[in-house]
Design an enzyme around this catalytic site. Structure first.
Site, PDB file in Angstrom:
ATOM      1  N   HIS A 399      24.469  60.398  10.577  1.00 52.46           N
ATOM      2  CA  HIS A 399      22.968  59.984  11.346  1.00 52.46           C
ATOM      3  C   HIS A 399      22.466  58.613  10.634  1.00 52.46           C
ATOM      4  O   HIS A 399      22.131  57.955  11.234  1.00 52.46           O
ATOM      5  CB  HIS A 399      22.365  61.216  10.810  1.00 52.46           C
ATOM      6  CG  HIS A 399      22.447  62.402  11.474  1.00 52.46           C
ATOM      7  ND1 HIS A 399      22.550  62.546  12.727  1.00 52.46           N
ATOM      8  CD2 HIS A 399      22.952  63.298  10.898  1.00 52.46           C
ATOM      9  CE1 HIS A 399      22.900  63.681  13.194  1.00 52.46           C
ATOM     10  NE2 HIS A 399      23.245  64.307  11.904  1.00 52.46           N
ATOM     11  N   ARG A 506      34.082  50.409  40.233  1.00 54.60           N
ATOM     12  CA  ARG A 506      35.395  50.946  40.307  1.00 54.60           C
ATOM     13  C   ARG A 506      35.413  52.474  40.209  1.00 54.60           C
ATOM     14  O   ARG A 506      35.382  52.978  39.237  1.00 54.60           O
ATOM     15  CB  ARG A 506      36.379  50.370  39.146  1.00 54.60           C
ATOM     16  CG  ARG A 506      36.456  48.976  38.959  1.00 54.60           C
ATOM     17  CD  ARG A 506      37.195  48.413  37.548  1.00 54.60           C
ATOM     18  NE  ARG A 506      37.685  47.125  37.789  1.00 54.60           N
ATOM     19  CZ  ARG A 506      37.214  45.855  37.404  1.00 54.60           C
ATOM     20  NH1 ARG A 506      35.877  46.153  36.464  1.00 54.60           N
ATOM     21  NH2 ARG A 506      37.672  44.807  37.256  1.00 54.60           N
ATOM     22  N   ARG A 542      33.635  50.613  45.468  1.00 64.14           N
ATOM     23  CA  ARG A 542      35.176  50.525  45.806  1.00 64.14           C
ATOM     24  C   ARG A 542      35.903  51.718  46.227  1.00 64.14           C
ATOM     25  O   ARG A 542      35.802  52.568  45.222  1.00 64.14           O
ATOM     26  CB  ARG A 542      35.759  49.331  45.121  1.00 64.14           C
ATOM     27  CG  ARG A 542      37.229  49.088  45.449  1.00 64.14           C
ATOM     28  CD  ARG A 542      37.689  47.895  44.471  1.00 64.14           C
ATOM     29  NE  ARG A 542      38.272  48.641  43.135  1.00 64.14           N
ATOM     30  CZ  ARG A 542      38.574  47.924  42.123  1.00 64.14           C
ATOM     31  NH1 ARG A 542      38.681  46.600  42.279  1.00 64.14           N
ATOM     32  NH2 ARG A 542      39.079  48.455  40.806  1.00 64.14           N
ATOM     33  N   GLU A 641      42.681  39.826  47.429  1.00 64.14           N
ATOM     34  CA  GLU A 641      43.217  39.629  46.023  1.00 64.14           C
ATOM     35  C   GLU A 641      44.687  39.660  46.171  1.00 64.14           C
ATOM     36  O   GLU A 641      45.578  39.611  45.197  1.00 64.14           O
ATOM     37  CB  GLU A 641      42.924  40.969  45.277  1.00 64.14           C
ATOM     38  CG  GLU A 641      42.885  42.192  45.829  1.00 64.14           C
ATOM     39  CD  GLU A 641      42.220  43.343  44.725  1.00 64.14           C
ATOM     40  OE1 GLU A 641      42.086  43.038  43.677  1.00 64.14           O
ATOM     41  OE2 GLU A 641      42.141  44.438  45.472  1.00 64.14           O
ATOM     42  N   ASN A 664      41.210  38.873  39.489  1.00 66.34           N
ATOM     43  CA  ASN A 664      42.266  39.260  38.496  1.00 66.34           C
ATOM     44  C   ASN A 664      43.779  39.332  39.120  1.00 66.34           C
ATOM     45  O   ASN A 664      44.768  39.240  38.658  1.00 66.34           O
ATOM     46  CB  ASN A 664      41.792  40.526  37.847  1.00 66.34           C
ATOM     47  CG  ASN A 664      40.419  40.563  37.116  1.00 66.34           C
ATOM     48  OD1 ASN A 664      39.845  39.360  36.682  1.00 66.34           O
ATOM     49  ND2 ASN A 664      39.535  41.553  37.073  1.00 66.34           N
ATOM     50  N   ASP A 665      43.541  40.114  40.301  1.00 68.44           N
ATOM     51  CA  ASP A 665      44.942  40.308  40.820  1.00 68.44           C
ATOM     52  C   ASP A 665      45.243  39.137  41.788  1.00 68.44           C
ATOM     53  O   ASP A 665      46.351  38.621  41.681  1.00 68.44           O
ATOM     54  CB  ASP A 665      44.689  41.646  42.052  1.00 68.44           C
ATOM     55  CG  ASP A 665      44.846  42.764  41.296  1.00 68.44           C
ATOM     56  OD1 ASP A 665      45.885  42.841  40.315  1.00 68.44           O
ATOM     57  OD2 ASP A 665      44.284  43.755  41.663  1.00 68.44           O
ATOM     58  N   ARG A 675      49.221  39.988  35.071  1.00 68.71           N
ATOM     59  CA  ARG A 675      47.989  40.088  34.401  1.00 68.71           C
ATOM     60  C   ARG A 675      47.993  40.677  33.135  1.00 68.71           C
ATOM     61  O   ARG A 675      47.145  40.370  32.085  1.00 68.71           O
ATOM     62  CB  ARG A 675      46.822  40.362  35.407  1.00 68.71           C
ATOM     63  CG  ARG A 675      46.668  41.803  35.561  1.00 68.71           C
ATOM     64  CD  ARG A 675      45.626  42.346  36.887  1.00 68.71           C
ATOM     65  NE  ARG A 675      44.742  43.032  36.128  1.00 68.71           N
ATOM     66  CZ  ARG A 675      43.761  43.704  36.964  1.00 68.71           C
ATOM     67  NH1 ARG A 675      43.987  43.614  38.332  1.00 68.71           N
ATOM     68  NH2 ARG A 675      42.917  44.065  36.603  1.00 68.71           N
ATOM     69  N   CYS A 712      34.410  39.031  41.633  1.00 68.95           N
ATOM     70  CA  CYS A 712      34.200  40.190  40.806  1.00 68.95           C
ATOM     71  C   CYS A 712      35.043  40.152  39.880  1.00 68.95           C
ATOM     72  O   CYS A 712      35.542  41.238  39.123  1.00 68.95           O
ATOM     73  CB  CYS A 712      33.809  41.367  41.608  1.00 68.95           C
ATOM     74  SG  CYS A 712      35.290  41.788  42.589  1.00 68.95           S
TER      75      CYS A 712
HETATM   76  C1  PEP Z   1      40.229  41.927  40.799  1.00 63.16           C
HETATM   77  O1  PEP Z   1      41.308  42.257  40.712  1.00 63.16           O
HETATM   78  O2  PEP Z   1      39.916  40.909  40.213  1.00 63.16           O
HETATM   79  C2  PEP Z   1      39.264  43.306  40.354  1.00 63.16           C
HETATM   80  C3  PEP Z   1      37.959  42.983  40.270  1.00 63.16           C
HETATM   81  O3  PEP Z   1      39.678  44.569  40.703  1.00 63.16           O
HETATM   82  P1  PEP Z   1      40.620  45.210  39.342  1.00 63.16           P
HETATM   83  O4  PEP Z   1      40.424  44.394  38.201  1.00 63.16           O
HETATM   84  O5  PEP Z   1      40.024  46.383  39.216  1.00 63.16           O
HETATM   85  O6  PEP Z   1      41.947  45.292  39.914  1.00 63.16           O
HETATM   86 MG    MG Z   2      42.118  44.156  41.753  1.00 63.69          MG
END
Ligand code: PEP
Ligand code: MG
Length: 787
Positions: A399, A506, A542, A641, A664-665, A675, A712
């Site tokens: 605590h 997500r 999504r 993507e 990202n993808d 990635r 995103c």
């Molecule tokens: C991405 O691919 O950029 C994305 C936002 O989706 P995720 O990271 O969930 O694959």
């Molecule tokens: Mg993605």
């Protein structure tokens, strides 16, 4: 309450331990409650176990989790506390155990629950301090009289459930502060490394004559000041048994001391609520419950009357047993109850032996060094005098540490020998980023840390300033900053950081945290809470994006050599229409609660978009037939993507209302660089000229068709990347919410005109390295390095 011994109560202890594990693994309160009811029903061999929580009005009980009652009833069945047997448990404030419940005058039948089959009922109220917050109930088909052991075990579980409901709120506020502080840690790491190189901290000694002790970081940060030692406390060590006591007298002494302690505890509760919050003060309510617990009081009486021990000795024995039992628990949260028992025991002892409560008066600000901090210390010590906290005891979740976190005081725990090593008033530097306490540091070290401490404080106050800034560039262009979220707890973080709705929800995360596919109602309830949480700002939901690196424990795809190129994301949804339809309907249902946008991931062909749109139309028609309310218009979007989507962008733009760029993808598929594989990190370059060209083209397509465009992927939160994106025409970004305040700070320093100039040149460069250098150099005048 009984001391939790493994040999005495097998149902209680194993179930309690398992529940602790569930709590530890939990991501979200609803999910934890649902796991708890399943476990309790199984272990007690009952057909039903349910949890009802009181709504804010303090009168309505809502069914929040159930094993055994119809799933459709969850979240739906509401009752006033003046109705039903569950309400009776609240009204009476105690256990209600009834055979043949339908004969009871308070029995009320809810058709959604199909409860008529049950012939026994047990309800135990949950309390937050003295205030009831809900009820746990069990029901059986065969008539069953519940034993006192079962009731006692379930009461302990009820206590745990109440704690997690209370803690869920408290932890939420702490999580945000931790995130801010840990980000700063990275910046400090380099400086500290160079200091280590200079001084070679080895074990607890250094070459330069000062000492350094190591501990575990409980709350990061840097602080310096003289040592305030908290080591003199009344303890049980000197309490010995006495011969020839008069039990009646000892009982009288004990009762007097207990009464005094109860009054003091009420006072501590009040003090804590004033200094912190009522959530923090809840711990003293638990103390009061222990002070009034019949099991605890009975054990003390037995020690005095049957074993003829003095009151202090009886207290020492009983408290010692509780402390040992809790201290051996696997689970850190339960282990921490040992500190509560110790705190209570010491306070009763002080009253028994007539010694005033000992509390150190801190005369000046300094670093508090203690064996451990008890909740009562935190309620009574003057917080303005506590610059940092060092404890020998090692629990990170105590605590005291939780409170230190909520005050933002740097703290390290598990610092062995701290009290023996540190002298009162000695100069200390607490580096609660690396977990090091420097005792009498050299002047250079002291100087360096003072600089870091200053930077740290300035940094924290600047984040606060940024948070309230409008998201606008220096030359007045409004930018939209939304949050990427995954769990329900992210909503509060996003709101605190000033996110304008959600650019990417997500949905696979709540699916991952469960034992089975959630049904439509469960999904709807979850989405509804998120949409309502953002009060009118859009929430982009999504559809399921599993596969690749995101697996569901109960839905394992066939093993694939190339999972990222395999059966993932929208491909899975389109091959499992049953699952997909349920999700689409749940999302459409949420659209009646606020602005929802629907987003499809991993689109690589026009057929996919056409089919997705058809399925949305079908889902809409089904819901309309059922008479379920849905928004008239729900914007549809696709994630860009996959390279195929880039080439189809013009056609896709005619079919949908917005693009969400999942960089990202996109980067991994364009550059053929996984990635998640550190070996190919150097190939995974968001500033690769091919990626930069695609980003530019996508901006153009969206503009030509007048559709929405949001970035995103992780790129959105990096100022270097963002400079390029702004220059290429992007105006909407979605990112992990803690980045939003810094991004606002960055936007304020840059002008759109400048980003356009930077982007125009970047498009002409031939190497990612050159593009990065160019942007960095161009930003040199904008002082962004501290962002
Ligand atoms: C991405 O691919 O950029 C994305 C936002 O989706 P995720 O990271 O969930 O694959
Ligand atoms: Mg993605």
């Amino acid at each position: 309450m009984s001391p939790l011994r493994k040999d005495k109560a097998p149902f209680g202890i194993t179930t309690l331990e398992d529940i602790s594990t569930l709590i530890l693994q939990s991501h979200d309160l609803g999910e934890t409650l649902s796991n708890i009811v399943t476990l309790v029903a199984r272990r007690m061999g009952t057909e039903v176990c349910s949890i009802y929580l009181l709504e804010e009005d303090g009168r309505t009980l809502r069914l929040r989790a159930s094993k055994g009652l119809s799933r459709r009833a969850i979240g739906k069945v509401n009752m006033n506390i003046s109705e039903g047997l569950t309400g009776l448990a609240i009204e009476k404030g105690r256990v209600v155990s009834i055979l043949e419940p339908h004969n009871h005058p308070r029995y009320r039948y809810f058709k959604e629950t199909r409860e008529e089959r049950f012939h026994s009922f047990l309800g135990i109220p949950l309390f937050d301090r003295r205030k009831p917050i809900g009820v746990i109930t069990i029901q059986t088909v065969a008539p069953r009289q519940f034993s006192s052991e079962e009731i006692s075990a379930l009461s302990t579980i009820a206590f745990q459930i109440a704690s997690i409901v209370i803690n869920a709120r408290l932890l939420d506020s702490i999580r945000q502060k931790e995130e801010e502080a840990t980000r700063f840690v990275r910046e400090l790491e380099q400086t500290r490394q160079s200091l280590r190189d200079q001084n070679h901290v080895e074990g607890n000694e250094t070459k330069n004559g000062y000492r350094a002790l190591r501990g575990t970081v409980a709350y990061p940060g840097v602080a310096s000041g003289p040592a305030n030692l908290l080591d003199e406390r009344l303890g049980f060590a000197d309490i010995l048994d006495e011969a020839g006591i008069v039990p009646a007298q000892e009982k009288g002494r004990l009762e007097g001391a207990l009464e005094k302690t109860r009054i003091q505890t009420l006072y501590l509760e009040k003090q804590m609520a004033e200094r912190f919050s009522s959530d923090d003060a809840a711990i003293f309510h638990t103390h009061l419950m222990i002070l009034e617990d019949r099991g605890f009081l009975q054990r003390l009486t037995t020690e005095i009357e049957t074993l003829r021990h003095s009151a202090p000795y009886a207290l020492k024995k009983v408290v010692g047993e509780y402390v040992d039992a809790f201290g051996q628990m696997e689970d850190a949260y339960l282990r921490e109850r040992a500190a509560d028992m110790e705190d209570i025991g010491r306070r009763i002892l002080a009253n028994l032996v007539g010694q005033a409560q000992h509390h150190l008066q801190l005369k000046h600000p300094g670093i508090l060094v203690a064996k451990e901090l008890l909740p009562s210390d935190m309620a009574t010590l003057d917080h303005d005098m506590i610059l940092g906290i060092v404890t020998e005891a090692g629990e990170k979740n105590s605590h005291a540490v939780i409170m230190a976190k909520s005050m933002g005081i740097p703290a390290i725990v598990g610092v062995k020998g701290a009290l023996k090593t540190v002298e009162p008033e000695e100069d200390l530097i607490l580096d609660a980023n690396s977990g090091t306490l420097y005792i009498r540091p050299s002047p250079q070290i002291a100087e360096e840390f003072r600089r870091l401490e200053g930077d740290y404080k300035r940094e924290l106050s600047r984040i606060e300033e940024y948070r309230s800034l409008p998201p606008r560039t220096g030359d007045g262009q409004e930018i939209t900053l939304r949050a990427n979220i995954g769990l329900i707890g992210d909503v509060a973080i996003a709101l605190r950081n000033g996110a304008d709705g959600v650019g990417l929800y997500r949905t696979e995360f709540p699916y991952m945290a469960r034992g089975d596919f959630p049904d439509r109602e469960e999904q709807f309830q979850l989405y509804r809470r998120i949409v309502e949480g953002f009060k009118g700002s859009p929430v982009t939901i999504r559809t399921l994006d599993i596969g690749g690196d995101k697996a569901l424990p109960y839905f394992s795809p066939p093993k694939e050599d190339n999972p990222f190129m395999g059966w993932r994301s929208v491909r899975v949804s389109l091959d499992h229409r049953d699952i997909f339809r349920i999700q689409l309907e749940a999302i459409l249902m949420a659209s009646a609660q606020g602005p929802v946008k629907l987003l499809f991931p991993m689109i690589s062909s026009m057929e996919e978009v056409h089919t997705c749109k058809e399925l949305v139309a079908e889902a809409r028609a089904n819901l309309e037939k059922e008479g379920v309310a849905i928004a008239e218009r729900i914007p549809l979007g696709v994630m860009i993507e996959v390279p195929a989507a880039v080439y189809l962008a013009d056609r896709l733009a005619r079919e949908v209302d917005f693009f969400a760029l999942g960089t990202n993808d996109l980067v991994q598929y364009v550059l053929a660089a996984d990635r998640n594989n550190p070996r190919v990190t150097k190939y995974y370059d968001p500033l690769h000229p091919a990626v930069v060209q695609i980003l530019s083209d996508m901006g153009q397509v969206a503009k030509n068709h007048g559709i929405g465009l949001c970035i995103c992927g992780e790129m959105a939160s990096d100022p270097v990347h963002m400079t390029l994106l702004l220059g290429l025409g992007f105006r909407e970004f979605s990112m992990a919410a803690p980045f939003i305040p810094r991004v606002k700070g960055f936007l304020q320093r840059i002008t759109l005109a400048e980003t356009e100039r930077i982007a125009a040149r970047a498009l002409k460069l031939e190497e990612g390295r050159l593009i990065r250098e160019h942007i960095r150099n161009s930003l040199a005048d904008f002082a962004i390095d501290d962002l």
